[in-house]
Design a protein around this motif. Structure first.
Motif, PDB file in Angstrom:
ATOM      1  N   CYS A   5      36.945  37.941  38.190  1.00  0.00           N
ATOM      2  CA  CYS A   5      37.313  38.763  39.297  1.00  0.00           C
ATOM      3  C   CYS A   5      38.315  39.700  39.128  1.00  0.00           C
ATOM      4  N   PRO A   6      38.910  40.676  39.725  1.00  0.00           N
ATOM      5  CA  PRO A   6      39.933  41.432  39.820  1.00  0.00           C
ATOM      6  C   PRO A   6      41.059  40.308  40.034  1.00  0.00           C
ATOM      7  N   ILE A  33      38.168  45.024  46.169  1.00  0.00           N
ATOM      8  CA  ILE A  33      39.241  44.466  46.353  1.00  0.00           C
ATOM      9  C   ILE A  33      39.725  44.611  47.564  1.00  0.00           C
ATOM     10  N   ALA A  50      38.255  47.540  34.921  1.00  0.00           N
ATOM     11  CA  ALA A  50      39.367  48.254  35.753  1.00  0.00           C
ATOM     12  C   ALA A  50      38.931  49.511  36.371  1.00  0.00           C
ATOM     13  N   SER A  85      46.238  45.167  40.366  1.00  0.00           N
ATOM     14  CA  SER A  85      45.134  44.141  39.966  1.00  0.00           C
ATOM     15  C   SER A  85      44.858  44.173  38.629  1.00  0.00           C
ATOM     16  N   HIS A  86      44.642  43.066  37.879  1.00  0.00           N
ATOM     17  CA  HIS A  86      44.593  42.781  36.568  1.00  0.00           C
ATOM     18  C   HIS A  86      43.247  42.737  35.993  1.00  0.00           C
ATOM     19  N   PHE A  87      42.725  43.185  35.022  1.00  0.00           N
ATOM     20  CA  PHE A  87      41.381  43.134  34.197  1.00  0.00           C
ATOM     21  C   PHE A  87      41.415  43.058  32.892  1.00  0.00           C
ATOM     22  N   SER A  93      34.824  49.411  45.527  1.00  0.00           N
ATOM     23  CA  SER A  93      35.804  48.605  45.056  1.00  0.00           C
ATOM     24  C   SER A  93      35.618  47.348  46.338  1.00  0.00           C
ATOM     25  N   HIS A 126      36.717  49.953  39.881  1.00  0.00           N
ATOM     26  CA  HIS A 126      37.421  49.944  40.817  1.00  0.00           C
ATOM     27  C   HIS A 126      37.912  50.891  41.494  1.00  0.00           C
ATOM     28  N   VAL A 162      46.085  49.451  38.828  1.00  0.00           N
ATOM     29  CA  VAL A 162      45.015  48.594  37.872  1.00  0.00           C
ATOM     30  C   VAL A 162      45.783  48.627  36.479  1.00  0.00           C
TER      31      VAL A 162
END
Ligand code: TXA
Ligand code: MG
Length: 335
Positions: free
Chosen positions: A134-135, A104, A70, A62-64, A102, A73, A117
């Protein structure tokens, strides 16, 4: 039809609203192009696997836009904060215990108790992630098992018509995926995948890092470690000190005048950073040209196994590994 968007305000707004609506947007990061979807929407994440033709689900990164986003989560240990201060935004992915709150989706996390992350580097990707709000789950934007894309044209060669849009941010400066470091046991950090941040750089902050025992921990958890991966259609021969006339050559370092009909030098000056950035584009170019010229395979000259060379050799070993039955047969063309 896949839309090609640019990093203008309207391009970014269009990309962000596609993500919010559960669509798929490929976008450039400093490492490779990612195929993004809202990580909190399981239907959107499922579209990633469908578009890539992945044989099974894998946990996704998951990208932030920021470390704070980050760390909301995951349960971040002090070492995670120290690494984030030093390397984010940048090509490092941290695997940490999932925070109880989280949002996700289990599909993005593959049902694991940990999450991967990362905060990628680049103004456009940061703006996209901020706007999307959003992530964003994103594996590399290639068909499963194939070479990772380091520019928007590579993405379209693999995924045109299968995804909603590609945000074209030009070629990726690092050219290799992020380093994946498992910190779920903070006293024993473990390198799951070598990548854009080198082991030596990480060890300046972490102290000694464990390498995974391929028989146990990382093998089932980290499909980036699957043996045949990043495979061109032509067979790949490593550590080639002599080159046959019917082979394409992936060269490294200063060369005599090349006699080869198909050759690509990763770095004439022997610079590993330049070589990393040119690796996937070189494999792609030699694969196409070699098939066109009916060459027997791609011979790769030796590359030192230090610094970024470790990540380059990891990818090359996978490109050269025996192919599973599902892989495309040599001689077939890129989709
Ligand atoms: O540079 C990159 O990391 C690119 C760009 C787009 O950010 N992304 C990327 O994603 O390479 P992918 O899906 O191709 O690789 C993700 C790697 C895999 O090796 C996966 O197994 C590992 O991260 N991974 C993800 N979640 C994990 C977890 N919870 N535990 C262990 N490994 C995990
Ligand atoms: Mg990948």
């Amino acid at each position: 039809m896949t839309r090609r968007l640019d990093s203008s305000a309207s391009g970014l707004a269009a990309a962000a609203s596609i993500l919010q609506a559960g669509g798929l947007v490929a976008f450039g990061t400093e490492t490779v192009y990612g195929l993004g979807a809202d990580a909190t929407q399981p239907e959107a994440v499922a579209r990633i696997f469908a578009a890539k033709n992945r044989p099974r689900f894998n946990p996704l990164i998951s990208h932030f836009p920021t470390a704070a986003a980050a760390f909301a989560h995951v349960v971040a240990c002090p070492l995670a904060h120290a690494l984030a201060d030093r390397f984010w935004p940048g090509p490092l992915t941290l695997v940490l215990p999932r925070a109880p709150g989280s949002t996700i989706s289990d599909l993005a996390a593959d049902g694991l108790a940990t999450l991967a992350v990362r905060v990628p580097r680049g103004d456009t990707v940061a703006q996209l992630l901020t706007l999307a709000g959003c992530p964003v789950a994103a594996p590399s934007a290639n068909r499963s098992g194939r070479i990772s894309p380091s520019d928007a044209t590579h993405v379209l060669a693999e995924l045109d018509g299968r995804i909603d849009a590609v945000l074209d941010t030009g070629p990726c400066p690092v050219g290799l995926e992020s380093t994946v470091l498992d910190l779920s046991t903070p006293s024993a950090p473990c390198l799951l995948r070598p990548g854009g941040v080198t082991l030596e750089e990480l060890e300046t902050i972490c102290g000694p890092i464990r390498l995974p025992d391929t028989q146990s921990d990382a093998a089932p958890l980290s499909p980036g470690r699957m043996l045949s991966h990043y495979a061109p259609h032509l067979p790949v021969r490593l550590n080639a000190t002599t080159i046959a006339p019917d082979e394409a050559v992936l060269a490294f370092g200063p060369q005599q005048t090349p006699t080869q009909s198909a050759s690509w030098n990763l770095s004439e000056s022997g610079n590993l950073q330049e070589a990393a950035a040119r690796l996937f584009a070189g494999l792609r170019a030699l694969d196409l040209e070699g098939q066109h010229l009916h060459l027997r395979g791609i011979a790769v000259q030796p590359i030192p196994n230090t610094g970024l060379g470790m990540a380059i050799n990891d990818r090359l070993n996978r490109a050269a590994a025996p192919r599973p039955d599902s892989a495309l047969a040599p001689g077939s063309t890129l989709p």
